[in-house]
Scaffold this motif. Sequence first.
Motif, short mmCIF file in Angstrom:
data_model
loop_
_atom_site.label_atom_id
_atom_site.label_comp_id
_atom_site.label_asym_id
_atom_site.label_seq_id
_atom_site.Cartn_x
_atom_site.Cartn_y
_atom_site.Cartn_z
N ALA A 73 0.12 -2.05 -3.96
CA ALA A 73 0.92 -1.47 -2.89
C ALA A 73 0.85 -2.10 -1.68
CB ALA A 73 -0.11 -0.02 -2.84
N ASP A 115 -4.69 -3.51 -2.78
CA ASP A 115 -3.66 -3.25 -1.67
C ASP A 115 -3.50 -4.41 -0.92
OD1 ASP A 115 -2.78 -1.98 0.91
OD2 ASP A 115 -2.83 -0.17 -0.25
N ARG A 157 1.90 -0.51 2.25
CA ARG A 157 2.05 0.53 2.97
C ARG A 157 3.40 0.47 3.92
NH1 ARG A 157 -1.74 4.29 4.54
NH2 ARG A 157 -1.27 5.38 6.09
N ARG A 192 -1.73 1.03 -8.05
CA ARG A 192 -3.17 1.21 -7.78
C ARG A 192 -4.03 0.24 -8.43
NH1 ARG A 192 -1.44 2.98 -3.78
NH2 ARG A 192 -1.86 4.84 -2.44
N SER A 247 8.18 1.17 -1.04
CA SER A 247 8.04 2.12 -2.20
C SER A 247 6.84 1.58 -3.10
CB SER A 247 9.48 1.92 -2.75
OG SER A 247 9.64 0.36 -3.34
N HIS A 248 6.30 0.45 -2.78
CA HIS A 248 5.11 0.06 -3.77
C HIS A 248 3.97 0.79 -3.39
CE1 HIS A 248 8.02 -2.76 -4.69
NE2 HIS A 248 7.74 -3.67 -3.67
N ASP A 249 3.39 1.58 -4.43
CA ASP A 249 2.35 2.30 -4.39
C ASP A 249 1.37 2.29 -5.38
OD1 ASP A 249 0.84 4.09 -2.63
OD2 ASP A 249 1.64 5.74 -3.94
#
Length: 322
Positions: free
Chosen positions: A249, A262, A251, A258, A254-256
Amino acid sequence: MRNPWFWLLVLAGLTACNAEQSTLHVFGAEARAVRQMALLLTIGAAVIVTIMTVLYVRAVRAPEGKLSHDRGMRMVLWMGAIGPTLILTALLIYALPAMRPRATAPGDLVVRVDGEQFWWRVAYDPAGDLSPLLSANEVRIPVGRTVVFELTARDVIHSFWIPGLAGKMDMIPGRTNRLVVQAEKSGRYRGVCAEFCGLSHALMAFDVIAMDATDFDAWLRRSRAASAGAIASRGETLFDAHGCGGCHAIRGTSHDARIGPDLSRFGERRTMGAGIMPPTSANIASFIRAPQDAKPGARMPAFPQISAADAQAIAQYLKGLK
């Protein structure tokens, strides 16, 4: 002094002289209490050993006939039983209250840390009104405030240990353990996994940054508002094209995902790979193409199909995430 045993003892003592990761160089209230308790217990043990040594020497070296049976029994009773019992009882009375956990309040900062093979997933205020701030392999805490660590694991048992802050706490899959701490001075320190968890157990560390409370609040607000920026780059395009966003991900993009760490604010971190190397472009590119070379057993797949130039471009993109 040429006695080799003396120098061996000196070298053994120097192994504790590390301000970054040492149980003697404390920066937390809990670690300070543990150090004080250990010192008192050591003194108590030394006193008992001294008493027993004196009793032994007195009994062995006393002239024949000088030490009667009754006198000898009194010495054994007072110096071998009553004296050590009183000392141990006093130490127990002192130690029991010191073992109570620190009290918490509803407004205390909560930091959830999940142990992974072989890195650390970090979330600030996971149950708060705002969405949790996610990070990896780095923990920031405010000085002078109570912090509640919620510790768990997703694969095997790990052990969360920041030597200068508090004692160890196991991280067990399916269970959440709480560790309540309070930092007393600012600085950058080191935490480690203290439970063997696989091939790269020894390569599983994290940075601990104790900050002034005002600076921490400012950092928390800035980090929540931060985004990856709108400037497109070749590295960002390659990051998308090779599917890196399927695990990581960032912030503000569009990358989220898990699955992996992060990568938001990756450029602010002092180390990469959970504390094993500096985040230079060369190290990042090498880790992208062959993570198993640096960290055996890591679950990140290798990408040997990515050219060295493309890996360098992705590395530059990640270094710019601040």
